[in-house]
Design an enzyme around this catalytic site. Structure first.
Site, PDB file in Angstrom:
ATOM      1  N   ASP A 302      33.838 -25.124  42.553  1.00 20.47           N
ATOM      2  CA  ASP A 302      35.252 -24.903  42.822  1.00 20.47           C
ATOM      3  C   ASP A 302      35.420 -24.485  44.293  1.00 20.47           C
ATOM      4  OD1 ASP A 302      33.746 -22.669  41.932  1.00 20.47           O
ATOM      5  OD2 ASP A 302      35.531 -21.613  41.239  1.00 20.47           O
ATOM      6  N   GLU A 486      26.041 -16.351  50.337  1.00 24.17           N
ATOM      7  CA  GLU A 486      26.157 -17.211  49.154  1.00 24.17           C
ATOM      8  C   GLU A 486      25.990 -18.689  49.463  1.00 24.17           C
ATOM      9  OE1 GLU A 486      30.004 -17.526  47.354  1.00 24.17           O
ATOM     10  OE2 GLU A 486      31.043 -17.126  49.230  1.00 24.17           O
TER      11      GLU A 486
END
Length: 525
Positions: A302, A486
């Site tokens: 996403d 991340e």
């Protein structure tokens, strides 16, 4: 086995042998606070929509809503004062074990991060959006203060290598408890994540508990594995050709494959304002847009051009119309794990059923997702009956689970090397859209999938080259900034960007994959 008693309880719950009925699904903050929630998010009281969704009420939520309705704040300042008086706001999860140190080697830094990212069992405060989780666990870090489903497998890869198999056992047990309680593993341990899951990697986590004999681990957790499979296949029996129900799609020839799906069609609690803005830019019914946004969140990607009808813009999102390569590959792996577990407990009927399911899914993957001309696997737009023809790192998933024939694996490796491998690792897609799951970003889980996939098919030089590119990217950022993040820009070998929120430190799955690859490829230079 330390968890044998708990496994027995989970088995009984999953088999329907307990007397207590499963609890009702708890409401999300949007359900609870209604117009108060909408106003807080719509007026951008917090820079991150997730902040209010994670806030803890200081009194009964119904009383808070009644107080709001009795004296509706007149302006933004009064609204902020009302929220401050009635809620405790969350703090980002700590990600540093101590002050960053240039003298601390990367492997040592990761080992110290496990303590910083570990959390005790979660006992939610009354009215909180947190879900109970009865075991210690490791979170990603930053704004991700709770446990996440697919992150946890990639985090666990590093945990087991640093001697923390006990924590992985705890997380597996906790996930099985969630399956027993809710019928599936939610996206994350928040009430607003309960309407969807994430890529089904539970069987991979289970396999880590007994790497020399994974079938034994599958047998031990067989009821949980079968219950998760039933969740993903719900509605299959009555499904007509050319239609879909929840996660299942029956294609033109009767074959069954799966899609991502969310049981709700409202804006996400954790991204309310952003979702409303997207829906306002389209001519489609808002509920359809919200469902497709939520389904993309279930995918973990996403957002990505994989899900966009025009390949460029979020407002054209059509996730529920797409049969994805990665999801169906992982379900093939789950079916294989169940077949192996059933064989170990001598359940021949179950073994036969899931062996047949594997064969049927593998045939359907080859028929619908393999593209002869492009020499790779594409997602499939089932409503139009055609491949999306958008190359992504998901093309490697059939190799990762062993579903590809050798000649297809070799062809995929060549295409990936030519179009997706960059100086700093594997890029997510070949398109630059500003979305975080597109170029130029590379993500730790996809590096692991790719390296493992190539190794499985004997392409060891390609696997090593890719692993070393990624490790050097992570180490380059660590040497300069003394942190792990991340995602990374693998085209320029620096921290990544794009997406709905600022880059997060931590970071669970980056730590896990990097730690595992450091063990496998210690001589990367």
């Amino acid at each position: 086995m330390r968890l044998s008693g708990f496994i027995t309880c989970i088995v009984l719950a999953l088999c329907g042998s307990t007397a207590a009925a499963a609890p009702a699904t708890p409401p999300s903050p949007l359900d609870v606070y209604q117009e108060l929630f909408v106003r807080v998010e719509s007026q951008s009281l917090f820079s991150d929509d997730k902040t209010f969704a994670d806030a803890e009420p200081r009194q009964n939520p119904a009383a808070i809503l009644a107080a709001y309705r009795a004296h509706v704040p007149r302006d933004r300042a009064e609204l902020a004062a009302f929220v401050a008086a009635h809620f405790d706001l969350p703090h980002d999860g700590a990600v540093q074990p101590a002050e960053p140190s240039a003298s601390c080697a990367l492997k040592e830094h990761i080992a110290r991060l496990w303590t910083a990212l570990q959390r005790p069992p979660t006992v939610p405060a009354p009215g909180s959006s947190a879900l109970a989780f009865a075991f210690p666990h490791v979170i990603p870090g930053g704004r991700f203060r709770e446990l996440y489903y697919w992150d946890s497998y990639f985090t666990a890869l590093g945990l087991v290598r640093d001697g923390h198999t006990d924590i992985v056992q705890d997380m597996v047990a906790g996930f099985a408890a969630l399956i027993a309680r809710y019928g599936h593993i939610p996206n994350g341990t928040r009430t607003y994540y309960l309407s969807r899951s994430q890529p089904p990697v539970f069987f991979l986590m289970v396999g880590l508990l007994d790497p020399t004999d994974p079938a034994q681990a599958y047998a031990a957790w067989l009821p949980a594995l079968r219950a998760e499979h039933a969740y993903w296949m719900s509605g299959e029996r009555s499904l007509a050709v050319g239609t879909a129900a929840a996660h299942v799609v029956r294609l033109a020839d009767g074959a069954l494959l799966n899609r991502y799906w969310d049981a709700r069609d409202t804006p996400r609690d954790e991204a309310y304002r952003k979702d409303v803005a997207v829906a306002q830019r389209t001519q489609r019914p808002a509920a359809e847009v919200y469902r497709d946004i939520r389904a993309a969140a279930e995918s973990g990607w996403d957002f990505s051009s994989r899900w966009f009808a025009d390949g460029r813009h979020l407002q054209t999102i059509e996730t529920t119309a797409i049969v994805p390569v990665d999801l169906n590959s992982l379900l093939y792996g789950l079916e294989q794990a169940i077949a192996l577990g059933c064989a170990r407990v001598h359940d021949s009927g179950c073994e036969t059923e899931f062996t047949q399911r594997m064969a049927a899914r593998r045939a359907a993957i080859e028929r619908y997702l393999w593209n002869v001309k492009a020499h790779c696997y594409f997602d499939y737009q089932w409503r139009r009956g055609e491949p999306t023809r958008r190359l992504s790192a998901a093309t490697l998933y059939p190799l990762f689970v062993g579903a590809a024939v050798p000649q297809h694996a070799a062809a995929v490796a060549e295409v990936v090397e030519r179009r997706l491998v960059k100086s700093g690792g594997l890029v997510t897609t070949a398109r630059h859209t500003g979305q975080q799951w597109d170029a130029p970003n590379g993500w730790a889980p996809l590096q692991w999938i790719a390296v493992d996939a190539l190794s499985r098919y004997g392409l060891r030089d390609d696997a090593r080259s890719l692993a070393c590119r990624w490790l050097l990217t992570v180490e380059r950022t660590y040497d300069v900034e003394h942190r792990l993040v991340e995602k990374y820009d693998v085209e320029t070998r620096r921290p990544g960007g794009g997406g709905e929120y600022p880059l997060q430190d931590g970071f669970g799955w980056t730590n896990g994959v990097t730690r595992a690859l450091l063990d496998q490829y210690p001589d990367c230079k």
